[in-house]
Design a protein around this motif. Structure first.
Motif, mmCIF file in Angstrom:
data_model
loop_
_atom_site.group_PDB
_atom_site.id
_atom_site.type_symbol
_atom_site.label_atom_id
_atom_site.label_comp_id
_atom_site.label_asym_id
_atom_site.label_seq_id
_atom_site.Cartn_x
_atom_site.Cartn_y
_atom_site.Cartn_z
ATOM 1 N N ARG A 96 -9.806 -10.281 -21.630
ATOM 2 C CA ARG A 96 -10.283 -10.903 -20.395
ATOM 3 C C ARG A 96 -10.959 -9.863 -19.525
ATOM 4 N NH1 ARG A 96 -9.676 -14.544 -23.089
ATOM 5 N NH2 ARG A 96 -8.373 -16.388 -22.849
ATOM 6 N N ARG A 97 -11.895 -10.320 -18.736
ATOM 7 C CA ARG A 97 -12.559 -9.421 -17.796
ATOM 8 C C ARG A 97 -11.639 -9.165 -16.610
ATOM 9 N NH1 ARG A 97 -17.481 -8.412 -19.305
ATOM 10 N NH2 ARG A 97 -18.624 -9.860 -20.621
ATOM 11 N N HIS A 98 -11.776 -7.952 -16.040
ATOM 12 C CA HIS A 98 -10.901 -7.538 -14.941
ATOM 13 C C HIS A 98 -11.737 -7.397 -13.674
ATOM 14 C CE1 HIS A 98 -7.514 -6.504 -17.698
ATOM 15 N NE2 HIS A 98 -8.512 -6.339 -18.540
ATOM 16 N N GLY A 99 -11.665 -8.397 -12.838
ATOM 17 C CA GLY A 99 -12.431 -8.354 -11.610
ATOM 18 C C GLY A 99 -12.043 -7.227 -10.689
ATOM 19 N N ARG A 100 -10.811 -6.695 -10.827
ATOM 20 C CA ARG A 100 -10.378 -5.624 -9.953
ATOM 21 C C ARG A 100 -11.106 -4.323 -10.238
ATOM 22 N NH1 ARG A 100 -4.113 -5.913 -11.265
ATOM 23 N NH2 ARG A 100 -5.063 -6.369 -13.291
ATOM 24 N N ALA A 101 -11.739 -4.216 -11.402
ATOM 25 C CA ALA A 101 -12.365 -2.962 -11.814
ATOM 26 C C ALA A 101 -13.771 -2.823 -11.265
ATOM 27 C CB ALA A 101 -12.390 -2.871 -13.331
ATOM 28 N N SER A 102 -13.973 -3.161 -9.972
ATOM 29 C CA SER A 102 -15.316 -3.163 -9.425
ATOM 30 C C SER A 102 -15.546 -2.069 -8.398
ATOM 31 C CB SER A 102 -15.605 -4.526 -8.783
ATOM 32 O OG SER A 102 -14.667 -4.802 -7.765
ATOM 33 N N ALA A 103 -14.529 -1.304 -8.060
ATOM 34 C CA ALA A 103 -14.687 -0.268 -7.055
ATOM 35 C C ALA A 103 -15.427 0.921 -7.624
ATOM 36 C CB ALA A 103 -13.321 0.154 -6.527
ATOM 37 N N GLY A 104 -16.100 1.671 -6.721
ATOM 38 C CA GLY A 104 -16.797 2.875 -7.137
ATOM 39 C C GLY A 104 -16.044 4.105 -6.679
ATOM 40 N N GLY A 105 -16.754 5.179 -6.376
ATOM 41 C CA GLY A 105 -16.134 6.413 -5.936
ATOM 42 C C GLY A 105 -16.291 7.505 -6.969
ATOM 43 N N PRO A 106 -16.478 8.751 -6.522
ATOM 44 C CA PRO A 106 -16.722 9.852 -7.456
ATOM 45 C C PRO A 106 -15.561 10.123 -8.401
ATOM 46 C CG PRO A 106 -16.385 10.659 -5.207
ATOM 47 C CD PRO A 106 -16.529 9.181 -5.110
ATOM 48 N N VAL A 107 -14.319 10.011 -7.902
ATOM 49 C CA VAL A 107 -13.165 10.277 -8.759
ATOM 50 C C VAL A 107 -13.087 9.235 -9.862
ATOM 51 C CG1 VAL A 107 -10.649 10.414 -8.867
ATOM 52 C CG2 VAL A 107 -11.881 11.433 -6.942
ATOM 53 N N ARG A 108 -13.261 7.990 -9.485
ATOM 54 C CA ARG A 108 -13.201 6.901 -10.468
ATOM 55 C C ARG A 108 -14.328 7.030 -11.491
ATOM 56 N NH1 ARG A 108 -10.103 2.511 -10.513
ATOM 57 N NH2 ARG A 108 -10.841 0.503 -11.320
#
Length: 459
Positions: A390-402
């Protein structure tokens, strides 16, 4: 069947069903091709062994111009990645989140294969099996993983390369073709190391064409940056997709293939043939790109009748069913061959007819049917791992560490698979897989798995 009907009915009107069909056909052809050309025999120690029949069937070499369908997969991959990334960004999400989300479908089925093979290798080793023999079996079962190394590089490069495509258009694949030609010069005249980059440039050129195909198929011709759209020449021009363009590409690719393989130094076969000076796929050569051009032309020629056919419920449900487990089929198809050969050998009924003989050709039909039965059993067991992703909608944040963690995750997975592919088939390995390769892969897969749960999203 009811589930398939529901999925078919829910298919968005704008979905490119033809790309899904091409993906399913490409993997099916790879599986059947590998099975069909396999020659089974016994080595000096009276152990079953296998090799390709292509070296004994030179008349079949031109058939590989169609049968070598990895270019089709990378073309479809470029299309699908461009479409998915565009849809993801249209919802205001970051490319980093898309990469995390994209990793799930690729890595989960692959992890299942590697873990099962490593466990099987460990059990065999503890039972007293020779580590070199364990490695030989696992090496054969993991041959398909070379393809994933290349594709797992294409995916993280997609955001940057698609942005480049939007700026320079068809210039990008043309430059990449030039780099492949330069690498081929190194292979032929030296230094041979100059061709190493072709492993990236060759598949990336085809992947870029997938971007161009997606842009040509978009419903809205409007560009997000009008300044880009106003640029002249190849930077503005979309990939032509008419029947006339398809015929031109097919003819151009075939003429180039004939010249490169009959007049030039390239082998006729687009698959590896032992004893040939060059291998058109390892790394990709200009001849393989010519074959890809001809295949693209054929794809464009067949697109309209194929799309009409796919709007029928039955064919589209079949395509959905295959694509739900397509990676599982690809990953496990040589394991199915290992299991079948082991069973027939244990029963003392393993046929080993001479290549090209009437008995060998007659054995192809029951051989393929038996392999299909074994693979069906493996897909029934391991297919749900892929199908239920399944797709994970929570995995949408950015940021240099990520972003850095995503890069580390993909690098670990690709490195692990690459080390396994580069390790010799008779190298003593108690687990069948090189320990550094397994550690690197599992570490990278673990990082991506944690990111999919939302870990590190505050970084």
């Amino acid at each position: 069947m009811r589930r398939l009907r529901q999925l078919a009915e829910r298919t968005p009107a704008g979905r490119e069903r033809y790309a899904d069909l091409l993906r399913a056909l490409a993997i099916t052809m790879v599986v059947l091709g590998h099975w069909a050309i396999t020659v089974i025999g016994y080595d000096r120690a009276d152990r079953p062994t296998g090799h390709s029949a292509l070296g004994d069937l030179p008349w079949a070499w031109p058939v590989t111009w169609v049968a070598q369908v990895m270019p089709v997969f990378f073309l479809v991959g470029g299309y699908a990645n461009a479409a998915a990334l565009t849809a993801w960004r249209s919802r205001g999400r970051y490319a980093t989140g898309w990469l995390i989300d994209r990793s799930s479908r690729l890595i989960r089925p692959t992890t299942a294969l590697l873990v099962i093979l490593a466990l099987g290798g460990a059990i065999a080793w503890l039972s007293g099996a020779d580590p070199a023999e364990i490695r030989t079996v696992v090496w054969f079962a993991t041959i398909p993983l070379w393809f994933l190394v290349a594709y797992l590089v294409m995916v993280p490069l997609t955001p940057a390369m698609y942005a480049l495509h939007r700026r320079v258009g068809l210039v990008a694949p043309l430059v990449l073709v030039g780099l492949v030609a330069l690498g081929d010069v190194g292979r032929i005249l030296g230094p041979a190391g100059l061709a190493t980059g072709n492993y990236l440039f060759g598949w990336l050129a085809i992947h870029q064409l997938g971007f161009a195909w997606y842009d040509a198929r978009r419903r809205s011709p409007a560009e997000p940056d009008q300044r880009v759209a106003d640029r002249p020449g190849l930077r503005r021009r979309r990939l032509p997709t008419s029947r006339r363009a398809g015929a031109a590409l097919l003819l151009t690719g075939l003429v180039a293939l004939v010249l490169l393989t009959r007049v030039g130094p390239y082998p006729v076969a687009m698959l590896n043939v032992p004893g040939e000076r060059l291998n058109n796929t390892a790394p990709p050569s200009v001849a393989l790109l010519a074959a890809a051009t001809a295949q693209l032309g054929l794809i464009l020629l067949l697109q309209n009748p194929a799309r009409r056919w796919l709007h029928r419920s039955g064919p589209w449900q079949a395509v959905i069913a295959v694509n739900a487990v397509v990676l599982t089929v690809f990953l496990w198809h040589l394991t199915a061959a290992v299991l079948l050969v082991s069973l027939l050998n244990a029963l003392g009924v393993l046929p080993t007819p001479q290549v090209g003989s009437a008995a060998w050709w007659a054995w192809r039909v029951p051989w393929l049917l038996a392999l299909a039965v074994v693979l069906a059993g493996l897909v029934a067991v391991f297919g749900p791992i892929e199908a239920r992703t399944r797709r994970h909608g929570r995995a949408s944040a950015g940021g240099p560490v990520r972003t850095a963690l995503v890069a580390i995750g993909y690098a670990g997975v690709a490195t692990g698979l690459l080390v396994n592919s580069m390790t010799g088939k008779t190298t003593p390995e108690p687990l069948g897989l090189p320990a550094p390769a397994l550690v690197a892969y599992l570490a990278g897969a673990g990082v991506l798995r944690l990111l999919r749960t939302g870990w590190g999203s505050r970084g």
